[in-house]
Design a protein around this motif. Sequence first.
Motif, PDB file in Angstrom:
ATOM      1  N   PRO A 151     -21.136 -17.998 -47.912  1.00 29.56           N
ATOM      2  CA  PRO A 151     -20.804 -16.695 -48.504  1.00 29.56           C
ATOM      3  C   PRO A 151     -22.070 -15.966 -48.938  1.00 29.56           C
ATOM      4  CG  PRO A 151     -20.276 -18.471 -50.031  1.00 29.56           C
ATOM      5  CD  PRO A 151     -20.644 -19.122 -48.733  1.00 29.56           C
ATOM      6  N   VAL A 152     -22.149 -14.691 -48.625  1.00 31.79           N
ATOM      7  CA  VAL A 152     -23.288 -13.853 -49.003  1.00 31.79           C
ATOM      8  C   VAL A 152     -22.758 -12.507 -49.469  1.00 31.79           C
ATOM      9  CG1 VAL A 152     -25.309 -12.595 -48.170  1.00 31.79           C
ATOM     10  CG2 VAL A 152     -24.954 -14.969 -47.475  1.00 31.79           C
ATOM     11  N   ASP A 153     -23.207 -12.067 -50.629  1.00 34.26           N
ATOM     12  CA  ASP A 153     -22.832 -10.756 -51.157  1.00 34.26           C
ATOM     13  C   ASP A 153     -23.939  -9.755 -50.886  1.00 34.26           C
ATOM     14  OD1 ASP A 153     -20.488 -11.806 -52.095  1.00 34.26           O
ATOM     15  OD2 ASP A 153     -21.130 -11.920 -54.189  1.00 34.26           O
ATOM     16  N   LEU A 154     -23.537  -8.534 -50.571  1.00 30.47           N
ATOM     17  CA  LEU A 154     -24.471  -7.431 -50.375  1.00 30.47           C
ATOM     18  C   LEU A 154     -24.322  -6.438 -51.520  1.00 30.47           C
ATOM     19  CD1 LEU A 154     -23.893  -6.661 -46.577  1.00 30.47           C
ATOM     20  CD2 LEU A 154     -25.722  -8.053 -47.569  1.00 30.47           C
ATOM     21  N   ASP A 155     -25.449  -6.027 -52.104  1.00 30.63           N
ATOM     22  CA  ASP A 155     -25.456  -4.952 -53.099  1.00 30.63           C
ATOM     23  C   ASP A 155     -25.544  -3.643 -52.338  1.00 30.63           C
ATOM     24  OD1 ASP A 155     -25.682  -3.381 -55.331  1.00 30.63           O
ATOM     25  OD2 ASP A 155     -27.797  -3.816 -55.655  1.00 30.63           O
ATOM     26  N   LEU A 156     -24.479  -2.838 -52.393  1.00 31.44           N
ATOM     27  CA  LEU A 156     -24.327  -1.675 -51.512  1.00 31.44           C
ATOM     28  C   LEU A 156     -24.387  -0.366 -52.286  1.00 31.44           C
ATOM     29  CD1 LEU A 156     -23.490  -0.494 -48.665  1.00 31.44           C
ATOM     30  CD2 LEU A 156     -21.137  -0.685 -49.487  1.00 31.44           C
ATOM     31  N   ALA A 157     -25.099   0.592 -51.714  1.00 27.39           N
ATOM     32  CA  ALA A 157     -25.096   1.964 -52.228  1.00 27.39           C
ATOM     33  C   ALA A 157     -24.733   2.904 -51.086  1.00 27.39           C
ATOM     34  CB  ALA A 157     -26.466   2.324 -52.794  1.00 27.39           C
ATOM     35  N   TYR A 158     -23.818   3.821 -51.355  1.00 31.65           N
ATOM     36  CA  TYR A 158     -23.448   4.866 -50.395  1.00 31.65           C
ATOM     37  C   TYR A 158     -24.285   6.088 -50.697  1.00 31.65           C
ATOM     38  CZ  TYR A 158     -20.630   8.782 -48.627  1.00 31.65           C
ATOM     39  OH  TYR A 158     -20.218   9.940 -48.020  1.00 31.65           O
ATOM     40  N   LEU A 159     -25.013   6.594 -49.689  1.00 28.30           N
ATOM     41  CA  LEU A 159     -25.986   7.657 -49.905  1.00 28.30           C
ATOM     42  C   LEU A 159     -25.484   9.043 -49.532  1.00 28.30           C
ATOM     43  CD1 LEU A 159     -29.140   5.782 -48.554  1.00 28.30           C
ATOM     44  CD2 LEU A 159     -28.189   5.794 -50.864  1.00 28.30           C
ATOM     45  N   GLY A 160     -24.294   9.130 -48.917  1.00 23.47           N
ATOM     46  CA  GLY A 160     -23.742  10.438 -48.588  1.00 23.47           C
ATOM     47  C   GLY A 160     -23.476  10.604 -47.104  1.00 23.47           C
ATOM     48  N   THR A 161     -22.916  11.758 -46.753  1.00 27.02           N
ATOM     49  CA  THR A 161     -22.571  12.066 -45.377  1.00 27.02           C
ATOM     50  C   THR A 161     -23.140  13.424 -44.985  1.00 27.02           C
ATOM     51  OG1 THR A 161     -20.485  13.065 -46.064  1.00 27.02           O
ATOM     52  CG2 THR A 161     -20.412  10.753 -45.407  1.00 27.02           C
ATOM     53  N   GLY A 162     -23.184  13.659 -43.677  1.00 34.26           N
ATOM     54  CA  GLY A 162     -23.644  14.946 -43.191  1.00 34.26           C
ATOM     55  C   GLY A 162     -23.466  15.058 -41.692  1.00 34.26           C
ATOM     56  N   ALA A 163     -23.535  16.277 -41.200  1.00 30.03           N
ATOM     57  CA  ALA A 163     -23.411  16.523 -39.766  1.00 30.03           C
ATOM     58  C   ALA A 163     -24.712  16.152 -39.068  1.00 30.03           C
ATOM     59  CB  ALA A 163     -23.079  17.986 -39.510  1.00 30.03           C
ATOM     60  N   ASP A 164     -24.601  15.710 -37.801  1.00 32.32           N
ATOM     61  CA  ASP A 164     -25.802  15.408 -37.027  1.00 32.32           C
ATOM     62  C   ASP A 164     -25.965  16.456 -35.907  1.00 32.32           C
ATOM     63  OD1 ASP A 164     -24.179  14.697 -34.842  1.00 32.32           O
ATOM     64  OD2 ASP A 164     -24.266  12.565 -35.298  1.00 32.32           O
TER      65      ASP A 164
ATOM     66  N   GLY B  98     -23.144  16.919 -32.927  1.00 30.54           N
ATOM     67  CA  GLY B  98     -21.759  17.297 -33.180  1.00 30.54           C
ATOM     68  C   GLY B  98     -20.943  16.247 -33.902  1.00 30.54           C
ATOM     69  N   GLY B  99     -21.580  15.188 -34.369  1.00 31.84           N
ATOM     70  CA  GLY B  99     -20.872  14.125 -35.076  1.00 31.84           C
ATOM     71  C   GLY B  99     -21.090  14.185 -36.576  1.00 31.84           C
ATOM     72  N   THR B 100     -20.483  13.238 -37.268  1.00 29.93           N
ATOM     73  CA  THR B 100     -20.646  13.107 -38.715  1.00 29.93           C
ATOM     74  C   THR B 100     -21.203  11.726 -39.016  1.00 29.93           C
ATOM     75  OG1 THR B 100     -18.796  14.601 -39.156  1.00 29.93           O
ATOM     76  CG2 THR B 100     -19.453  13.127 -40.931  1.00 29.93           C
ATOM     77  N   ARG B 101     -22.207  11.680 -39.868  1.00 31.72           N
ATOM     78  CA  ARG B 101     -22.872  10.421 -40.184  1.00 31.72           C
ATOM     79  C   ARG B 101     -22.775  10.116 -41.674  1.00 31.72           C
ATOM     80  NH1 ARG B 101     -26.901   8.504 -36.235  1.00 31.72           N
ATOM     81  NH2 ARG B 101     -26.439   9.659 -34.324  1.00 31.72           N
ATOM     82  N   ALA B 102     -22.713   8.816 -41.967  1.00 33.62           N
ATOM     83  CA  ALA B 102     -22.752   8.327 -43.339  1.00 33.62           C
ATOM     84  C   ALA B 102     -23.940   7.386 -43.467  1.00 33.62           C
ATOM     85  CB  ALA B 102     -21.458   7.608 -43.698  1.00 33.62           C
TER      86      ALA B 102
ATOM     87  N   THR C 169     -37.329 -18.042 -50.568  1.00 35.59           N
ATOM     88  CA  THR C 169     -36.293 -17.017 -50.580  1.00 35.59           C
ATOM     89  C   THR C 169     -36.666 -15.879 -49.643  1.00 35.59           C
ATOM     90  OG1 THR C 169     -37.282 -15.856 -52.466  1.00 35.59           O
ATOM     91  CG2 THR C 169     -35.624 -17.544 -52.940  1.00 35.59           C
ATOM     92  N   LEU C 170     -35.659 -15.182 -49.191  1.00 34.62           N
ATOM     93  CA  LEU C 170     -35.821 -14.092 -48.245  1.00 34.62           C
ATOM     94  C   LEU C 170     -35.007 -12.909 -48.748  1.00 34.62           C
ATOM     95  CD1 LEU C 170     -37.087 -13.589 -45.349  1.00 34.62           C
ATOM     96  CD2 LEU C 170     -34.792 -14.043 -44.468  1.00 34.62           C
ATOM     97  N   LYS C 171     -35.646 -11.765 -48.878  1.00 35.82           N
ATOM     98  CA  LYS C 171     -34.935 -10.557 -49.293  1.00 35.82           C
ATOM     99  C   LYS C 171     -34.533  -9.763 -48.065  1.00 35.82           C
ATOM    100  CE  LYS C 171     -35.171  -6.438 -52.211  1.00 35.82           C
ATOM    101  NZ  LYS C 171     -36.017  -5.600 -53.102  1.00 35.82           N
ATOM    102  N   VAL C 172     -33.247  -9.491 -47.945  1.00 31.85           N
ATOM    103  CA  VAL C 172     -32.713  -8.724 -46.824  1.00 31.85           C
ATOM    104  C   VAL C 172     -32.547  -7.279 -47.260  1.00 31.85           C
ATOM    105  CG1 VAL C 172     -30.771  -8.455 -45.234  1.00 31.85           C
ATOM    106  CG2 VAL C 172     -31.518 -10.742 -45.922  1.00 31.85           C
ATOM    107  N   GLU C 173     -33.035  -6.345 -46.431  1.00 32.63           N
ATOM    108  CA  GLU C 173     -32.943  -4.916 -46.730  1.00 32.63           C
ATOM    109  C   GLU C 173     -32.311  -4.191 -45.541  1.00 32.63           C
ATOM    110  OE1 GLU C 173     -36.917  -4.557 -49.583  1.00 32.63           O
ATOM    111  OE2 GLU C 173     -37.020  -3.900 -47.490  1.00 32.63           O
ATOM    112  N   LEU C 174     -31.203  -3.510 -45.786  1.00 33.11           N
ATOM    113  CA  LEU C 174     -30.476  -2.803 -44.739  1.00 33.11           C
ATOM    114  C   LEU C 174     -30.455  -1.311 -45.046  1.00 33.11           C
ATOM    115  CD1 LEU C 174     -27.357  -5.175 -44.568  1.00 33.11           C
ATOM    116  CD2 LEU C 174     -29.490  -5.373 -43.290  1.00 33.11           C
ATOM    117  N   ASP C 175     -30.944  -0.520 -44.113  1.00 33.32           N
ATOM    118  CA  ASP C 175     -30.819   0.935 -44.174  1.00 33.32           C
ATOM    119  C   ASP C 175     -30.000   1.363 -42.967  1.00 33.32           C
ATOM    120  OD1 ASP C 175     -32.505   2.063 -46.453  1.00 33.32           O
ATOM    121  OD2 ASP C 175     -33.888   0.640 -45.529  1.00 33.32           O
ATOM    122  N   VAL C 176     -28.820   1.890 -43.221  1.00 32.16           N
ATOM    123  CA  VAL C 176     -27.830   2.056 -42.162  1.00 32.16           C
ATOM    124  C   VAL C 176     -27.375   3.499 -42.053  1.00 32.16           C
ATOM    125  CG1 VAL C 176     -25.486   1.421 -41.427  1.00 32.16           C
ATOM    126  CG2 VAL C 176     -27.017  -0.326 -42.378  1.00 32.16           C
ATOM    127  N   GLN C 177     -27.321   3.993 -40.810  1.00 29.95           N
ATOM    128  CA  GLN C 177     -26.605   5.220 -40.478  1.00 29.95           C
ATOM    129  C   GLN C 177     -25.410   4.852 -39.613  1.00 29.95           C
ATOM    130  OE1 GLN C 177     -28.433   8.654 -38.793  1.00 29.95           O
ATOM    131  NE2 GLN C 177     -30.156   8.649 -40.223  1.00 29.95           N
TER     132      GLN C 177
END
Length: 273
Positions: free
Chosen positions: A204-217, A220-224, A255-263
């Motif tokens: 089991p692994v927990d992720l500390d998540l932040a939602y940064l917002g949405t916008g048009a690309d 013609g799509g929408t990204r989060a 230890t290993l720190k995992v960093e995810l930056d996602v669109q």
Amino acid sequence: MGLTARIRTRDGWAVSHAVVTLTDMTGSQVLRAEADIEGTVRDVNPLPPGAYTVIVTAVGYAPAAASAIVTASGRAEVGTVTLARQGGTELPPPGPWTVDPAHSTVGAVAQHLGISSVRGRFTEFAASIEVAPDDVTKSRVEAVIRADSIDTGNAMRDGHLKSADFLDVERFPEITYRSSGLSVAGSDRWTVHGELSLHGVVRPVDLDLAYLGTGADPWGGTRAAFRATAQLRREDFAMNYNQVVQAGIAAIGTTLKVELDVQAVQGDSLPQA
């Protein structure tokens, strides 16, 4: 038309499961209507002229109230009613989202010699997100990472990381993550609970998540956008290799720190180039 209203989030997204209740000055319910898929409420029945109270509710949102005046024409145009997420946290619209690897980063940071950090990233991965419409804690995420796509900027080091001492990519070519649920971790934070399969070990692994917002690309799509972090212990995944240098300092941190930056792009597939 009697009553018209548009129900939106603070980000401007439609709340398709909202319910609008209209009460008169005595508190009696005069009308109850549900929003359509576009978050719009339309009721064709004319209303008696007078002052009314409009109450808007939706699962996962704080209720909102507004006043409405019905004219002699029997119409009440409420306009746009904005709902705030319970707890103050905004989220992207419900439904499927597909992570765009070209504009996302799956990175990791390890201590080296106890004095500096080595950064790496996986360049090949795929992931999908499903935002639940009524209960965000039931939202899901799944990701598959190609283990041999590790890139730390040093070919010799990358070769060692792919070997049996670490990732052992020949035996375990994929790293997978599947969520089991979310929980609120603060006014603008979430914790994603899930299982990580790495080096043949599932934990089991927990992720500390932040939602940064949405916008048009531009296509013609929408990204989060999201950012998530986690901390892993190498020995938890049977990667026990290490070399001790002088004064007992380990060459590579445990230890290993995992960093995810996602669109992520709205929909169940990426747009065609």
